[in-house]
Write a protein that holds these residues in place. Structure first.
Motif, PDB file in Angstrom:
ATOM      1  N   ARG A 147       0.838  -1.201   0.000  1.00  0.00           N
ATOM      2  CA  ARG A 147       0.000   0.000   0.000  1.00  0.00           C
ATOM      3  C   ARG A 147       0.869   1.246   0.000  1.00  0.00           C
ATOM      4  NH1 ARG A 147      -4.468   1.439   3.889  1.00  0.00           N
ATOM      5  NH2 ARG A 147      -2.590   2.063   4.928  1.00  0.00           N
ATOM      6  N   VAL A 148       0.526   2.213  -0.841  1.00  0.00           N
ATOM      7  CA  VAL A 148       1.250   3.484  -0.888  1.00  0.00           C
ATOM      8  C   VAL A 148       0.250   4.596  -0.609  1.00  0.00           C
ATOM      9  CG1 VAL A 148       2.646   5.033  -2.290  1.00  0.00           C
ATOM     10  CG2 VAL A 148       2.876   2.566  -2.569  1.00  0.00           C
ATOM     11  N   VAL A 149       0.486   5.349   0.473  1.00  0.00           N
ATOM     12  CA  VAL A 149      -0.388   6.452   0.857  1.00  0.00           C
ATOM     13  C   VAL A 149       0.415   7.738   0.786  1.00  0.00           C
ATOM     14  CG1 VAL A 149      -1.801   7.418   2.708  1.00  0.00           C
ATOM     15  CG2 VAL A 149      -1.719   4.951   2.371  1.00  0.00           C
ATOM     16  N   VAL A 150      -0.077   8.702  -0.003  1.00  0.00           N
ATOM     17  CA  VAL A 150       0.607   9.992  -0.170  1.00  0.00           C
ATOM     18  C   VAL A 150      -0.336  11.081   0.313  1.00  0.00           C
ATOM     19  CG1 VAL A 150       1.712  11.555  -1.793  1.00  0.00           C
ATOM     20  CG2 VAL A 150       1.843   9.090  -2.161  1.00  0.00           C
ATOM     21  N   ASN A 151       0.081  11.849   1.316  1.00  0.00           N
ATOM     22  CA  ASN A 151      -0.720  12.926   1.906  1.00  0.00           C
ATOM     23  C   ASN A 151      -2.122  12.435   2.294  1.00  0.00           C
ATOM     24  OD1 ASN A 151       1.436  14.601   1.546  1.00  0.00           O
ATOM     25  ND2 ASN A 151       0.521  15.844  -0.043  1.00  0.00           N
ATOM     26  N   GLY A 152      -2.202  11.233   2.851  1.00  0.00           N
ATOM     27  CA  GLY A 152      -3.458  10.697   3.336  1.00  0.00           C
ATOM     28  C   GLY A 152      -4.356  10.082   2.275  1.00  0.00           C
ATOM     29  N   LYS A 153      -3.922  10.093   1.015  1.00  0.00           N
ATOM     30  CA  LYS A 153      -4.728   9.506  -0.068  1.00  0.00           C
ATOM     31  C   LYS A 153      -3.965   8.330  -0.679  1.00  0.00           C
ATOM     32  CE  LYS A 153      -6.678  13.940  -1.541  1.00  0.00           C
ATOM     33  NZ  LYS A 153      -6.767  14.899  -2.658  1.00  0.00           N
ATOM     34  N   PRO A 154      -4.680   7.345  -1.226  1.00  0.00           N
ATOM     35  CA  PRO A 154      -3.980   6.269  -1.944  1.00  0.00           C
ATOM     36  C   PRO A 154      -3.222   6.830  -3.141  1.00  0.00           C
ATOM     37  CG  PRO A 154      -6.294   5.724  -1.604  1.00  0.00           C
ATOM     38  CD  PRO A 154      -6.122   7.148  -1.169  1.00  0.00           C
ATOM     39  N   MET A 155      -2.139   6.173  -3.515  1.00  0.00           N
ATOM     40  CA  MET A 155      -1.294   6.657  -4.607  1.00  0.00           C
ATOM     41  C   MET A 155      -2.098   6.851  -5.894  1.00  0.00           C
ATOM     42  SD  MET A 155       1.904   4.768  -6.505  1.00  0.00           S
ATOM     43  CE  MET A 155       0.913   3.344  -6.837  1.00  0.00           C
ATOM     44  N   GLU A 156      -3.031   5.915  -6.183  1.00  0.00           N
ATOM     45  CA  GLU A 156      -3.800   6.001  -7.425  1.00  0.00           C
ATOM     46  C   GLU A 156      -4.676   7.246  -7.462  1.00  0.00           C
ATOM     47  OE1 GLU A 156      -3.797   3.283  -5.415  1.00  0.00           O
ATOM     48  OE2 GLU A 156      -2.387   2.088  -6.598  1.00  0.00           O
ATOM     49  N   GLU A 157      -5.085   7.718  -6.286  1.00  0.00           N
ATOM     50  CA  GLU A 157      -5.928   8.913  -6.216  1.00  0.00           C
ATOM     51  C   GLU A 157      -5.091  10.183  -6.266  1.00  0.00           C
ATOM     52  OE1 GLU A 157      -9.023  10.818  -3.007  1.00  0.00           O
ATOM     53  OE2 GLU A 157      -8.881   8.625  -3.111  1.00  0.00           O
ATOM     54  N   TYR A 158      -3.953  10.196  -5.539  1.00  0.00           N
ATOM     55  CA  TYR A 158      -3.123  11.404  -5.482  1.00  0.00           C
ATOM     56  C   TYR A 158      -2.380  11.617  -6.798  1.00  0.00           C
ATOM     57  CZ  TYR A 158      -0.238  15.067  -3.476  1.00  0.00           C
ATOM     58  OH  TYR A 158       0.356  16.282  -3.219  1.00  0.00           O
ATOM     59  N   PHE A 159      -1.728  10.567  -7.300  1.00  0.00           N
ATOM     60  CA  PHE A 159      -1.042  10.626  -8.597  1.00  0.00           C
ATOM     61  C   PHE A 159      -1.933   9.907  -9.614  1.00  0.00           C
ATOM     62  CE2 PHE A 159       2.734  10.647  -5.688  1.00  0.00           C
ATOM     63  CZ  PHE A 159       3.109  11.951  -5.945  1.00  0.00           C
ATOM     64  N   ALA A 160      -2.865  10.663 -10.220  1.00  0.00           N
ATOM     65  CA  ALA A 160      -3.866  10.051 -11.107  1.00  0.00           C
ATOM     66  C   ALA A 160      -3.244   9.587 -12.427  1.00  0.00           C
ATOM     67  CB  ALA A 160      -4.992  11.034 -11.377  1.00  0.00           C
ATOM     68  N   ARG A 161      -2.191  10.270 -12.893  1.00  0.00           N
ATOM     69  CA  ARG A 161      -1.582   9.896 -14.174  1.00  0.00           C
ATOM     70  C   ARG A 161      -0.759   8.619 -14.011  1.00  0.00           C
ATOM     71  NH1 ARG A 161       0.387  15.678 -15.235  1.00  0.00           N
ATOM     72  NH2 ARG A 161       2.448  14.781 -15.005  1.00  0.00           N
ATOM     73  N   PRO A 162      -0.928   7.664 -14.922  1.00  0.00           N
ATOM     74  CA  PRO A 162      -0.186   6.398 -14.814  1.00  0.00           C
ATOM     75  C   PRO A 162       1.333   6.584 -14.872  1.00  0.00           C
ATOM     76  CG  PRO A 162      -1.965   6.210 -16.419  1.00  0.00           C
ATOM     77  CD  PRO A 162      -1.913   7.641 -16.010  1.00  0.00           C
ATOM     78  N   VAL A 163       1.790   7.617 -15.577  1.00  0.00           N
ATOM     79  CA  VAL A 163       3.239   7.860 -15.676  1.00  0.00           C
ATOM     80  C   VAL A 163       3.813   8.176 -14.298  1.00  0.00           C
ATOM     81  CG1 VAL A 163       4.983   9.396 -16.643  1.00  0.00           C
ATOM     82  CG2 VAL A 163       3.084   8.655 -18.055  1.00  0.00           C
ATOM     83  N   LEU A 164       3.099   8.965 -13.511  1.00  0.00           N
ATOM     84  CA  LEU A 164       3.586   9.329 -12.178  1.00  0.00           C
ATOM     85  C   LEU A 164       3.581   8.114 -11.253  1.00  0.00           C
ATOM     86  CD1 LEU A 164       1.831  12.788 -11.738  1.00  0.00           C
ATOM     87  CD2 LEU A 164       4.132  12.299 -12.561  1.00  0.00           C
ATOM     88  N   GLN A 165       2.580   7.245 -11.392  1.00  0.00           N
ATOM     89  CA  GLN A 165       2.552   6.018 -10.592  1.00  0.00           C
ATOM     90  C   GLN A 165       3.716   5.113 -10.966  1.00  0.00           C
ATOM     91  OE1 GLN A 165      -1.320   4.159 -10.861  1.00  0.00           O
ATOM     92  NE2 GLN A 165      -2.361   6.136 -10.696  1.00  0.00           N
ATOM     93  N   MET A 166       4.034   5.064 -12.270  1.00  0.00           N
ATOM     94  CA  MET A 166       5.154   4.247 -12.727  1.00  0.00           C
ATOM     95  C   MET A 166       6.475   4.786 -12.159  1.00  0.00           C
ATOM     96  SD  MET A 166       6.715   3.869 -16.516  1.00  0.00           S
ATOM     97  CE  MET A 166       7.528   5.427 -16.274  1.00  0.00           C
ATOM     98  N   VAL A 167       6.627   6.122 -12.156  1.00  0.00           N
ATOM     99  CA  VAL A 167       7.842   6.740 -11.604  1.00  0.00           C
ATOM    100  C   VAL A 167       8.010   6.344 -10.146  1.00  0.00           C
ATOM    101  CG1 VAL A 167       8.788   8.961 -10.871  1.00  0.00           C
ATOM    102  CG2 VAL A 167       7.975   8.682 -13.203  1.00  0.00           C
ATOM    103  N   LEU A 168       6.918   6.398  -9.403  1.00  0.00           N
ATOM    104  CA  LEU A 168       6.981   6.083  -7.977  1.00  0.00           C
ATOM    105  C   LEU A 168       7.331   4.616  -7.738  1.00  0.00           C
ATOM    106  CD1 LEU A 168       4.520   7.698  -5.550  1.00  0.00           C
ATOM    107  CD2 LEU A 168       5.513   5.499  -5.040  1.00  0.00           C
TER     108      LEU A 168
END
Length: 164
Positions: free
Chosen positions: A61-82
């Protein structure tokens, strides 16, 4: 000492004759750095973004600023970077991440979280450090926005020139 030293062997002999003791430092194996809750903490930076990252064993699980990663970083490219850090280290889905990130835009924030995750993983398990270092994830990307110069519209862009 009028004689010239032309090789390393001669240098060793000269040092041995002078009575100076040469101590070869052995690099001690790195110890894991974890807090009382079994987490590792690191700070990641990119452009103007600063991320505080905690890593602990879990289900991925990845939580960024209290939100799941998929919600905070909506663009797939940013999720891939992370997620690049987990892929390179070969520990995808084995760690939970809790991050708070401030400053910059989404792209810089994703890079800051990646940098923080990489540093935290290397602190949690020092055996992951060589792979992360070889991929360049432990190095802070020092590129930042160039400052605006006077007499120009932006950092390098000039005002439009009119001949007449």
């Amino acid at each position: 000492m009028s004689e010239e030293i032309k090789s390393l062997d001669e240098l060793k002999d000269a040092v041995a004759d002078s009575g100076i003791e040469v101590v070869a430092e052995e690099t001690a194996p790195r110890e894991p750095v974890r807090d009382a809750l079994g987490r590792s903490y690191a700070t990641g930076k990119r452009k103007d973004a600063v991320a505080r990252v905690w890593v602990r064993p879990g289900s991925g699980r990845v939580v960024v600023n209290g939100k799941p990663m998929e919600e905070y970083f909506a663009r797939p490219v940013l999720q891939m970077v992370l997620n690049q850090a987990f892929g390179v280290a070969g520990v995808a889905g084995q760690f939970d991440v809790m991050a708070t990130v401030k400053g910059g835009g989404l792209s810089g924030q994703a890079g800051a979280v990646k940098h923080g995750v990489s540093k935290a993983l290397s602190l949690y398990d020092p055996s992951l450090r060589p792979a992360l270092k070889a991929a360049g994830f432990l190095t802070r990307d020092s590129r930042v926005v160039e400052r605006k110069k006077y007499g120009r519209r932006k950092a390098r862009r000039s005002f439009q020139f009119s001949k007449r």
